[in-house]
Design an enzyme around this catalytic site. Structure first.
Site, PDB file in Angstrom:
ATOM      1  N   CYS A   1     -10.586  -3.320  -4.574  1.00  0.00           N
ATOM      2  CA  CYS A   1      -9.624  -4.334  -5.042  1.00  0.00           C
ATOM      3  C   CYS A   1     -10.364  -5.574  -5.553  1.00  0.00           C
ATOM      4  O   CYS A   1      -9.940  -6.193  -6.533  1.00  0.00           O
ATOM      5  CB  CYS A   1      -8.647  -4.703  -3.930  1.00  0.00           C
ATOM      6  SG  CYS A   1      -7.467  -3.387  -3.566  1.00  0.00           S
TER       7      CYS A   1
ATOM      8  N   CYS B   1      -4.154   0.640  -2.578  1.00  0.00           N
ATOM      9  CA  CYS B   1      -3.976  -0.603  -1.827  1.00  0.00           C
ATOM     10  C   CYS B   1      -2.874  -1.475  -2.446  1.00  0.00           C
ATOM     11  O   CYS B   1      -2.619  -1.411  -3.659  1.00  0.00           O
ATOM     12  CB  CYS B   1      -5.259  -1.428  -1.847  1.00  0.00           C
ATOM     13  SG  CYS B   1      -6.610  -0.700  -0.927  1.00  0.00           S
TER      14      CYS B   1
ATOM     15  N   ASN C   1       0.834  -1.207   0.000  1.00  0.00           N
ATOM     16  CA  ASN C   1       0.000   0.000   0.000  1.00  0.00           C
ATOM     17  C   ASN C   1       0.864   1.252   0.000  1.00  0.00           C
ATOM     18  O   ASN C   1       1.886   1.325   0.682  1.00  0.00           O
ATOM     19  CB  ASN C   1      -1.026  -0.002   1.136  1.00  0.00           C
ATOM     20  CG  ASN C   1      -0.449  -0.253   2.514  1.00  0.00           C
ATOM     21  OD1 ASN C   1       0.588  -0.890   2.654  1.00  0.00           O
ATOM     22  ND2 ASN C   1      -1.122   0.242   3.519  1.00  0.00           N
TER      23      ASN C   1
ATOM     24  N   CYS D   1     -10.218  -5.170  -0.039  1.00  0.00           N
ATOM     25  CA  CYS D   1     -11.330  -4.206   0.049  1.00  0.00           C
ATOM     26  C   CYS D   1     -12.209  -4.320  -1.198  1.00  0.00           C
ATOM     27  O   CYS D   1     -11.856  -4.984  -2.177  1.00  0.00           O
ATOM     28  CB  CYS D   1     -10.781  -2.786   0.214  1.00  0.00           C
ATOM     29  SG  CYS D   1     -10.194  -2.061  -1.330  1.00  0.00           S
TER      30      CYS D   1
ATOM     31  N   GLU E   1      -2.907  -4.645  -3.135  1.00  0.00           N
ATOM     32  CA  GLU E   1      -3.365  -5.589  -4.161  1.00  0.00           C
ATOM     33  C   GLU E   1      -3.362  -4.939  -5.537  1.00  0.00           C
ATOM     34  O   GLU E   1      -2.916  -5.532  -6.522  1.00  0.00           O
ATOM     35  CB  GLU E   1      -4.795  -6.073  -3.854  1.00  0.00           C
ATOM     36  CG  GLU E   1      -4.922  -6.877  -2.574  1.00  0.00           C
ATOM     37  CD  GLU E   1      -5.208  -6.027  -1.343  1.00  0.00           C
ATOM     38  OE1 GLU E   1      -4.713  -4.882  -1.272  1.00  0.00           O
ATOM     39  OE2 GLU E   1      -5.912  -6.506  -0.443  1.00  0.00           O
TER      40      GLU E   1
ATOM     41  N   GLU F   1       0.395   5.186   0.585  1.00  0.00           N
ATOM     42  CA  GLU F   1      -0.550   6.186   1.082  1.00  0.00           C
ATOM     43  C   GLU F   1      -0.128   7.592   0.652  1.00  0.00           C
ATOM     44  O   GLU F   1       0.958   7.794   0.106  1.00  0.00           O
ATOM     45  CB  GLU F   1      -0.664   6.058   2.607  1.00  0.00           C
ATOM     46  CG  GLU F   1      -1.249   4.711   2.998  1.00  0.00           C
ATOM     47  CD  GLU F   1      -1.521   4.560   4.490  1.00  0.00           C
ATOM     48  OE1 GLU F   1      -1.076   5.404   5.292  1.00  0.00           O
ATOM     49  OE2 GLU F   1      -2.211   3.575   4.853  1.00  0.00           O
TER      50      GLU F   1
HETATM   51  N1  THU Z   1      -5.289  -1.629   2.444  1.00  0.00           N
HETATM   52  C1  THU Z   1      -4.715  -2.418   1.499  1.00  0.00           C
HETATM   53  O1  THU Z   1      -3.631  -2.124   0.994  1.00  0.00           O
HETATM   54  N2  THU Z   1      -5.365  -3.536   1.134  1.00  0.00           N
HETATM   55  C2  THU Z   1      -6.526  -3.973   1.698  1.00  0.00           C
HETATM   56  O2  THU Z   1      -7.052  -4.988   1.282  1.00  0.00           O
HETATM   57  C3  THU Z   1      -7.117  -3.234   2.808  1.00  0.00           C
HETATM   58  C4  THU Z   1      -6.568  -1.887   3.055  1.00  0.00           C
HETATM   59  C5  THU Z   1      -4.561  -0.429   2.864  1.00  0.00           C
HETATM   60  C6  THU Z   1      -5.175   0.884   2.456  1.00  0.00           C
HETATM   61  C7  THU Z   1      -4.599   1.802   3.502  1.00  0.00           C
HETATM   62  O3  THU Z   1      -3.306   2.207   3.083  1.00  0.00           O
HETATM   63  C8  THU Z   1      -4.442   0.942   4.739  1.00  0.00           C
HETATM   64  O4  THU Z   1      -4.485  -0.402   4.285  1.00  0.00           O
HETATM   65  C9  THU Z   1      -5.526   1.149   5.785  1.00  0.00           C
HETATM   66  O5  THU Z   1      -6.782   1.051   5.231  1.00  0.00           O
END
Ligand code: THU
Length: 161
Positions: free
Chosen positions: A115, A73, A62, A112, A75, A64
């Site tokens: 994704c 994310c 991920n 999520c 994935e 940010e």
């Molecule tokens: N996140 C992911 O990278 N993948 C997921 O399946 C769930 C959430 C990340 C997004 C964000 O950077 C952090 O986790 C918190 O939500």
């Protein structure tokens, strides 16, 4: 009127040691990818590893952003990276791992909604299933054989005129 019932099938593992060697390897790549996550805002590092039909394993994590919705994310970083390198790639597996400061995530972290939609797009496009392996920090892991288990009644290109 007819009431319908929808069941999903998944396999649950208490420890990574219960996985077969290939899944263990793909998941270990996802775990490794957590280390390069850029997640200063959530402190929730996610790593993903895509196993392609040509044998490549492409990882992502991920990323940010101070403008929160601009981040992405793990994935989608991994999938888009794999697909952007070779248009004819088919994805066989996607492994997802998580890492936090206190190691408190004991339930497997599933992808999520956004994704799931992206995974569904590539599964539909390639015409073959993508196995999804998602794990917790404690090692508890769930495997589903297709995104259809996580996203039933999927919207895909078939609906478009
Ligand atoms: N996140 C992911 O990278 N993948 C997921 O399946 C769930 C959430 C990340 C997004 C964000 O950077 C952090 O986790 C918190 O939500």
């Amino acid at each position: 009127m007819k009431e319908q019932d929808l069941n999903i099938k998944y396999t649950e593992f208490e420890s990574i040691n219960e996985l077969d060697e290939e899944n263990k390897h793909v998941l270990s790549e996802a775990r490794q990818a957590c280390l390069h996550s850029y997640s200063p805002y959530s402190g929730f590092s996610v790593g993903a590893a895509v196993k392609c039909n040509d044998g490549r394993i492409v990882t992502g994590n991920n990323q940010e952003n101070a403008a929160y919705p601009s981040g992405l994310c793990a994935e989608r970083v991994a999938i888009f990276s794999a697909m952007s390198q070779n248009i004819s790639t088919r994805i066989e597996k996607l492994a997802i791992a998580v890492k936090t400061k206190n190691g408190s995530v004991i339930q497997p972290v599933s992808p999520c909604g956004a994704c799931r939609q992206v995974i569904a797009e590539y599964e539909h496009r390639q015409g073959s299933k993508i196995e999804i392996i998602f794990s917790s920090e404690s090692g508890k892991t769930i495997i589903v054989d297709s995104i259809k288990a996580l996203l039933p009644f999927t919207f895909n290109a078939d609906f478009l005129p």
